[in-house]
Structures are given as C-alpha cells and as structure tokens.
Design an enzyme around this catalytic site. Structure first.
Site, PDB file in Angstrom:
ATOM      1  N   GLY A  15      -5.754  -5.008  -8.328  1.00  0.00           N
ATOM      2  CA  GLY A  15      -6.659  -5.161  -9.481  1.00  0.00           C
ATOM      3  C   GLY A  15      -8.094  -5.436  -9.061  1.00  0.00           C
ATOM      4  CD  GLU A 162      -5.119   2.238  -6.549  1.00  0.00           C
ATOM      5  OE1 GLU A 162      -5.725   2.084  -7.610  1.00  0.00           O
ATOM      6  OE2 GLU A 162      -5.400   3.148  -5.738  1.00  0.00           O
ATOM      7  CE  LYS A 221       2.331   2.988  -5.063  1.00  0.00           C
ATOM      8  NZ  LYS A 221       1.260   2.123  -5.360  1.00  0.00           N
ATOM      9  CB  CYS A 277       3.822  -1.071  -1.481  1.00  0.00           C
ATOM     10  SG  CYS A 277       2.658  -1.604  -2.737  1.00  0.00           S
ATOM     11  CD  GLN A 279      11.975  -5.307   2.818  1.00  0.00           C
ATOM     12  OE1 GLN A 279      11.806  -5.081   4.001  1.00  0.00           O
ATOM     13  NE2 GLN A 279      12.456  -6.444   2.383  1.00  0.00           N
ATOM     14  NE  ARG A 443       1.521  -3.835  14.151  1.00  0.00           N
ATOM     15  CZ  ARG A 443       1.719  -3.360  12.933  1.00  0.00           C
ATOM     16  NH1 ARG A 443       1.618  -2.069  12.697  1.00  0.00           N
ATOM     17  NH2 ARG A 443       2.071  -4.163  11.967  1.00  0.00           N
TER      18      ARG A 443
HETATM   19  C1  UDX Z   1       0.498  -5.831  -7.383  1.00  0.00           C
HETATM   20  C2  UDX Z   1       1.952  -5.435  -7.116  1.00  0.00           C
HETATM   21  O1  UDX Z   1       2.449  -6.262  -6.098  1.00  0.00           O
HETATM   22  C3  UDX Z   1       2.100  -4.024  -6.705  1.00  0.00           C
HETATM   23  O2  UDX Z   1       3.436  -3.643  -6.810  1.00  0.00           O
HETATM   24  C4  UDX Z   1       1.361  -3.113  -7.577  1.00  0.00           C
HETATM   25  O3  UDX Z   1       1.370  -1.827  -7.053  1.00  0.00           O
HETATM   26  C5  UDX Z   1      -0.036  -3.596  -7.860  1.00  0.00           C
HETATM   27  O4  UDX Z   1      -0.062  -4.950  -8.259  1.00  0.00           O
HETATM   28  P1  UDX Z   1      -1.247  -6.879  -5.755  1.00  0.00           P
HETATM   29  O5  UDX Z   1      -2.506  -6.675  -6.509  1.00  0.00           O
HETATM   30  O6  UDX Z   1      -1.281  -6.727  -4.284  1.00  0.00           O
HETATM   31  O7  UDX Z   1      -0.170  -5.841  -6.157  1.00  0.00           O
HETATM   32  O8  UDX Z   1      -0.588  -8.257  -6.192  1.00  0.00           O
HETATM   33  P2  UDX Z   1      -1.201  -9.705  -6.116  1.00  0.00           P
HETATM   34  O9  UDX Z   1      -2.265  -9.765  -5.084  1.00  0.00           O
HETATM   35  O10 UDX Z   1      -0.046 -10.635  -6.074  1.00  0.00           O
HETATM   36  O11 UDX Z   1      -1.953  -9.861  -7.512  1.00  0.00           O
HETATM   37  C6  UDX Z   1      -1.352  -9.977  -8.749  1.00  0.00           C
HETATM   38  C7  UDX Z   1      -2.132 -10.999  -9.576  1.00  0.00           C
HETATM   39  O12 UDX Z   1      -1.612 -11.029 -10.904  1.00  0.00           O
HETATM   40  C8  UDX Z   1      -2.055 -12.430  -9.047  1.00  0.00           C
HETATM   41  O13 UDX Z   1      -3.353 -12.904  -8.788  1.00  0.00           O
HETATM   42  C9  UDX Z   1      -1.383 -13.210 -10.192  1.00  0.00           C
HETATM   43  O14 UDX Z   1      -1.879 -14.514 -10.324  1.00  0.00           O
HETATM   44  C10 UDX Z   1      -1.703 -12.348 -11.384  1.00  0.00           C
HETATM   45  N1  UDX Z   1      -0.794 -12.519 -12.531  1.00  0.00           N
HETATM   46  C11 UDX Z   1       0.540 -12.438 -12.359  1.00  0.00           C
HETATM   47  C12 UDX Z   1      -1.318 -12.742 -13.796  1.00  0.00           C
HETATM   48  O15 UDX Z   1      -2.522 -12.861 -13.965  1.00  0.00           O
HETATM   49  N2  UDX Z   1      -0.478 -12.850 -14.856  1.00  0.00           N
HETATM   50  C13 UDX Z   1       0.867 -12.779 -14.715  1.00  0.00           C
HETATM   51  O16 UDX Z   1       1.601 -12.895 -15.710  1.00  0.00           O
HETATM   52  C14 UDX Z   1       1.391 -12.570 -13.428  1.00  0.00           C
HETATM   53  C1  UDX Z   2       0.906   1.533   1.292  1.00  0.00           C
HETATM   54  C2  UDX Z   2       0.570   2.985   0.980  1.00  0.00           C
HETATM   55  O1  UDX Z   2      -0.015   3.596   2.138  1.00  0.00           O
HETATM   56  C3  UDX Z   2      -0.382   3.059  -0.208  1.00  0.00           C
HETATM   57  O2  UDX Z   2      -0.632   4.415  -0.558  1.00  0.00           O
HETATM   58  C4  UDX Z   2       0.257   2.334  -1.375  1.00  0.00           C
HETATM   59  O3  UDX Z   2      -0.610   2.325  -2.483  1.00  0.00           O
HETATM   60  C5  UDX Z   2       0.623   0.915  -1.008  1.00  0.00           C
HETATM   61  O4  UDX Z   2       1.460   0.903   0.150  1.00  0.00           O
HETATM   62  P1  UDX Z   2      -0.319  -0.479   2.545  1.00  0.00           P
HETATM   63  O5  UDX Z   2       1.022  -1.127   2.521  1.00  0.00           O
HETATM   64  O6  UDX Z   2      -1.497  -1.236   2.061  1.00  0.00           O
HETATM   65  O7  UDX Z   2      -0.284   0.873   1.696  1.00  0.00           O
HETATM   66  O8  UDX Z   2      -0.662  -0.047   4.054  1.00  0.00           O
HETATM   67  P2  UDX Z   2      -0.186   1.147   5.013  1.00  0.00           P
HETATM   68  O9  UDX Z   2      -1.373   1.623   5.729  1.00  0.00           O
HETATM   69  O10 UDX Z   2       0.603   2.173   4.295  1.00  0.00           O
HETATM   70  O11 UDX Z   2       0.738   0.404   6.083  1.00  0.00           O
HETATM   71  C6  UDX Z   2       1.990  -0.144   5.748  1.00  0.00           C
HETATM   72  C7  UDX Z   2       2.673  -0.664   6.995  1.00  0.00           C
HETATM   73  O12 UDX Z   2       3.081   0.400   7.838  1.00  0.00           O
HETATM   74  C8  UDX Z   2       1.802  -1.574   7.864  1.00  0.00           C
HETATM   75  O13 UDX Z   2       2.567  -2.658   8.330  1.00  0.00           O
HETATM   76  C9  UDX Z   2       1.398  -0.663   8.981  1.00  0.00           C
HETATM   77  O14 UDX Z   2       1.073  -1.377  10.157  1.00  0.00           O
HETATM   78  C10 UDX Z   2       2.649   0.165   9.163  1.00  0.00           C
HETATM   79  N1  UDX Z   2       2.406   1.466   9.822  1.00  0.00           N
HETATM   80  C11 UDX Z   2       1.598   2.405   9.241  1.00  0.00           C
HETATM   81  C12 UDX Z   2       3.043   1.756  11.025  1.00  0.00           C
HETATM   82  O15 UDX Z   2       3.786   0.927  11.569  1.00  0.00           O
HETATM   83  N2  UDX Z   2       2.844   2.985  11.604  1.00  0.00           N
HETATM   84  C13 UDX Z   2       2.044   3.930  11.036  1.00  0.00           C
HETATM   85  O16 UDX Z   2       1.910   5.017  11.612  1.00  0.00           O
HETATM   86  C14 UDX Z   2       1.397   3.632   9.819  1.00  0.00           C
END
Ligand code: UDX
Ligand code: UDX
Length: 463
Positions: A15, A162, A221, A277, A279, A443
């Site tokens: 967000g 996203e 997604k 995301c 897992q 890594r």
């Molecule tokens: C989240 C989800 O984890 C992911 O699956 C999705 O794709 C995008 O939204 P992220 O933004 O990384 O990802 O989550 P997080 O950083 O935990 O932020 C969520 C926020 O929502 C937190 O700050 C939490 O306090 C807030 N929240 C949660 C509210 O404001 N109201 C609620 O009822 C629950």
């Molecule tokens: C992922 C997706 O890429 C993104 O499109 C989606 O919106 C959210 O989930 P994110 O989890 O932020 O994004 O990072 P990403 O770059 O995908 O890496 C995920 C994990 O895979 C990390 O732990 C990274 O280190 C690992 N990774 C990535 C590897 O081990 N090897 C690679 O070649 C690429």
C-alpha cells in the site's frame, strides 16, 4: 468523471509504495493511506523522510515530494473511506494459523473487516479495488458483504494484483511489465475498470494495461508467483545435484538462461526463497486445488514448497556437519537477515529457519544486517515458538558492525545478498576468526577463489 480522491487501507510494503507513486504521478488525485497501526502511520508522517517505516531505494524522495501535497497518511479510516471514490484494500492476508485450512489457506479476516467497514461508512457509490493477494473468488465474498448493506449504495469490485518486488518496488511501479485489472463484464463493471485504467494511464502506456474478468485476474497473481517460485526450487534442486557431481550451478544457470525460451532471470540458486508472497500464495493455490478435489495439481505445486524447505534445512545441516558435527557454543556470524537485499522486510526469510536450526544445536548466532534490528530478529525467532523467548535472547548476539559480528566466529554464513558484503575487508575478517575459518555462502555472491587464497574454507550453494 475522473477519480479525484483515492483511499488505501493498509500502509504496508504494498500500500505505501503503490500510493506514493500514484500520488507522485497524479497530482490531481488526493491519495490518503490509512492503517489501524498508529505507530506505522506516525512513522509515515515523520518529519524526517528517512524514518518512514519501509525501506525501498528511491521511496523516501517520492514521499518527500508528494506528502502534504496530495499524499496523506492517517489513522482516520472512516473519514478516508467516506471521502474516496475509489478504495484500495491492501491489508495483509497471512496464512491461517488456526482452524480449517490451518497452515494453508489465506486468512481473510482483515479483508472481511475492511469490507464491513466500507459497507458501514459509504454513503455514495464506490469502486473497491482488491490489491492484496487473495484466493480466487474472494472478490465475490467482498461483493456479497457490500451488496447487502441495505442503504442503496452500489459498489464495483475490481481485482488489481500487485506485481512489485520488494527492493525494486519504486522501479517496478514506475515501469511495470504490465498492469492487470479484473472487473465485472457488466456496463458498470467496465466503467469501473476504465476509471482505474485512467489512473494508471497517467504514467503507464495503455498497451501494458490488461483488463480481464475478476477471477482470471485473481488467479493470474497466484500463478505468476507460483511460476517464479517454481524456477527457484527447480534451480535449487539442481544445486544439490551439482554439489554431488562436481558441476557448478552458476554455470548450469548461465547455460540454460541463454535459451531464449527459458530466459536468464530467477535462476539464482540460493539458501531458499523467502518473502511474504511466494510460500503463502503457493499454499493457497494448493489449498484451492485440494478443495476442488484436484489432488495431482495440489501435489505438483506443493513440491515447490517442499523443495524450498529442504534447501533451508540442507544449508543448516551442512554447517553443522562441516563444523565437525557440533556447533554447540560456537559463534556463527550471519551476514544478512532480510529475505533479499535492499529491503528491511524479513517475512519468511531463510535466515530465520537456518538460525532456528542452529540455535537448536546450541550455537550462538551473531547477526549483522544493514537494515534489520535485533528486536526484529528476536521477534522473528519467537514467532516460530521453538523455545522460550529468553533462550533466543541468550542465543542471538547482534552487532552494529559486521567485523564485530565475525570477530572470533567459527564460521560466517551469508544469508542475504547485500552488495556491501562483497566489498568487506575479508583478510581482516579472516584474521579475527577461529581457525579453520569457514564461509558458507548461501547466496553465491562472494569470490570463492579469493577467499580460499586468504585461507578460508569456502562453500557455496551448488558447487
Ligand atoms: C499485503 C499482503 O501481505 C499481500 O498478500 C498483498 O499482496 C498486499 O498486501 P504488505 O503490504 O506487504 O502486503 O503487508 P503489510 O506490510 O503487513 O501491510 C498491511 C497493513 O495493513 C499493515 O500496516 C496493517 O496494520 C494494516 N491493516 C491490517 C489495517 O490497516 N487494517 C486491517 O484490518 C488489517
Ligand atoms: C515476489 C514477486 O516477484 C512479485 O512479483 C510479487 O508481487 C510479490 O512476490 P518479492 O517476494 O518481493 O516479490 O521478491 P522476489 O524478488 O520475487 O524474491 C523472492 C525470494 O526469492 C527472495 O528471497 C529472493 O532472494 C529469492 N530468489 C529470487 C532466489 O533465491 N533466486 C532468484 O533467482 C530470485
């Protein structure tokens, strides 16, 4: 009529950056990001933009430019909902830790709360955009709550997943491969889709904006993340075979990546993927497949997770085995705790699981990460509930400085690919360590032959 007021519920990793970019690129739209977490909102409003709660390269400058102009952060959720014509839901959807679907299904509690709050507050028609990754058909649940308010307000639900990756969020948002928007096929649905297309069209060319129905969008997604994670598990499976046969996984990745049908990205063997995301989304996919009785489909995707868990465990087992089958009271330095470089996010980071295994073997872990605090490291370990919190406190040493973390250590383990690790004075680190001094490069970022020349025993994933 174009959108002039947007509200986003959830000021997290998705967000926050997404709304900052919308505000920067659309100065005519007032964007208000709300969150229940007062501390988080206060941090977003901190006078010093370097204190915003999320570290992403380039983000603080954008916040500085737009904040107070047309970008606002607030805890007044109801006011923001009331004023907005378009509401993004970007709250977290963790894997359920209780009841039916425990450990597999997404917990939609927060999404439902948001829908109910919108239903309660809204007095005019609104477009609700689901931004959180959700199980297929969640939009339907949101719709059913919103359609039954009885106050005559009409809602359109859009799915707009996203695809940004953390660490490169700003670039990914500025230059997305594609924007995906799913909506109803009705006339109103199409109008709502167009309203969101018009927002993105302020900076994204229209040929990159795809529109589809809600369910295809939701499933796309999950599928994208499953495919990406699958590539990592595939190369990690090969890394184990390489270690046994004398092949080098980096060479194998290079050779297959030059096949244009395969492509070079996401082929880096590692200690295992982490992040909020991959897992969660795959478990979700597995759960959905099982719920339709598609057991082979479920098993197929579950294997990606099984391989990833195996890779993390294999890394910690190898450290123990190499250190003469005991790490009891040995200091192991961890360089990196975040799940990838350029982020302060640690959710599902491989480092947590590797540390947990080693602490169970009575090791002392000395963690250094340029962006992660000791408090966060301990909270991550406590969350696993493997032992009492004070035992974690006693087993984890943290240092502000990598050289101190490595001082007197038996081994250094690289858990995150932070660029700075490559440029350390490795001779100095070697001189300060117990001998023989080991480096376990989870890594594949260091130059093994240079380290061996210094005197290190160097082991990398997949060679
Ligand atoms: C989240 C989800 O984890 C992911 O699956 C999705 O794709 C995008 O939204 P992220 O933004 O990384 O990802 O989550 P997080 O950083 O935990 O932020 C969520 C926020 O929502 C937190 O700050 C939490 O306090 C807030 N929240 C949660 C509210 O404001 N109201 C609620 O009822 C629950
Ligand atoms: C992922 C997706 O890429 C993104 O499109 C989606 O919106 C959210 O989930 P994110 O989890 O932020 O994004 O990072 P990403 O770059 O995908 O890496 C995920 C994990 O895979 C990390 O732990 C990274 O280190 C690992 N990774 C990535 C590897 O081990 N090897 C690679 O070649 C690429």
């Amino acid at each position: 009529m174009g959108i002039t007021k947007i509200c986003c519920i959830g000021a997290g990793y998705v967000g926050g950056p997404t709304m900052a970019i919308i505000a920067q690129k659309c100065p005519q739209i007032q964007v208000t990001v709300v969150d229940l977490n007062e501390e988080r909102i206060a941090a977003w409003n901190d006078e010093d933009v370097n204190n915003i709660p999320i570290y992403e390269p380039g983000l603080s400058d954008i916040v500085k430019e737009a904040r107070g102009r047309n970008l606002f952060f607030s805890t007044d959720v109801e006011k923001a909902i009331d004023e907005a014509q378009m509401i993004f839901i970007s709250v977290n959807t963790p894997t359920k830790t209780y009841g039916k679907g425990k450990g597999m299904a997404a917990d939609l509690k927060f999404i439902e709360l948001c829908a109910r709050q919108i239903a309660k507050v809204a007095k005019e028609n609104k477009i609700v955009v689901e931004k959180s990754t959700l199980p297929v058909r969640t939009a339907e649940a949101i719709k059913s709550i919103l359609d039954n308010t009885g106050n005559g307000v009409k809602f359109q639900i859009l799915s707009n997943p996203e695809f940004l990756a953390e660490g490169t969020a700003v670039q990914d948002l500025l230059n997305p491969d594609r924007i995906l928007i799913g909506g109803d096929t009705t006339e109103e649905g199409q109008k709502a889709i167009q309203a969101l297309v018009d927002v993105y069209a302020n900076w994204v060319s229209e040929d990159r904006i795809l529109t589809t129905n809600v369910w295809s969008s939701e499933l796309s997604k999950l599928t994208a993340n499953a495919f990406l994670a699958q590539r990592i598990s595939s190369i990690n499976a090969m890394s184990e075979l390489c270690e046994k046969t004398g092949a080098d996984v980096n060479e194998v990745a290079r050779a297959i990546g030059m096949d244009s049908r395969i492509g070079p990205k996401f082929l880096k063997a590692s200690v295992g993927f982490g992040g909020s995301c991959f897992q969660k989304d795959i478990l979700n996919l597995v759960y959905i497949a099982k719920s339709y009785g598609l057991n082979e489909v479920a098993d197929y995707w579950e294997q990606v997770i099984i391989m990833n868990d195996h890779q993390k465990r294999r890394f910690s087992n190898n450290i123990v085995k190499t250190l003469y089958n005991t790490v009891s009271d040995k200091k192991i330095a961890f360089l990196g705790w975040a799940f990838k470089k350029d982020t302060n996010d640690t959710r599902e980071s491989a480092a947590i699981y590797v540390a947990d295994d080693l602490i169970s073997e009575n090791a002392k872990i000395a963690v250094y990460d340029p962006k992660v605090s000791r408090k966060k490291v301990l909270a991550d370990l406590d969350y696993l509930q493997s032992r009492a919190a004070d035992e974690n406190v006693n087993s984890v040493l943290s240092f502000e400085n990598p050289y101190e973390a490595c001082f007197n250590a038996h081994a250094v383990a690289i858990l995150t690919e932070w660029d700075e690790f490559v440029n350390y004075d490795w001779q100095k680190i070697y001189d300060s360590m117990q001998k023989p001094a080991f480096v376990f490069d989870g890594r594949n970022i260091l130059n093994g032959s240079d380290l061996e020349k210094i005197g290190f025993v160097y082991q990398a994933i997949g060679s």
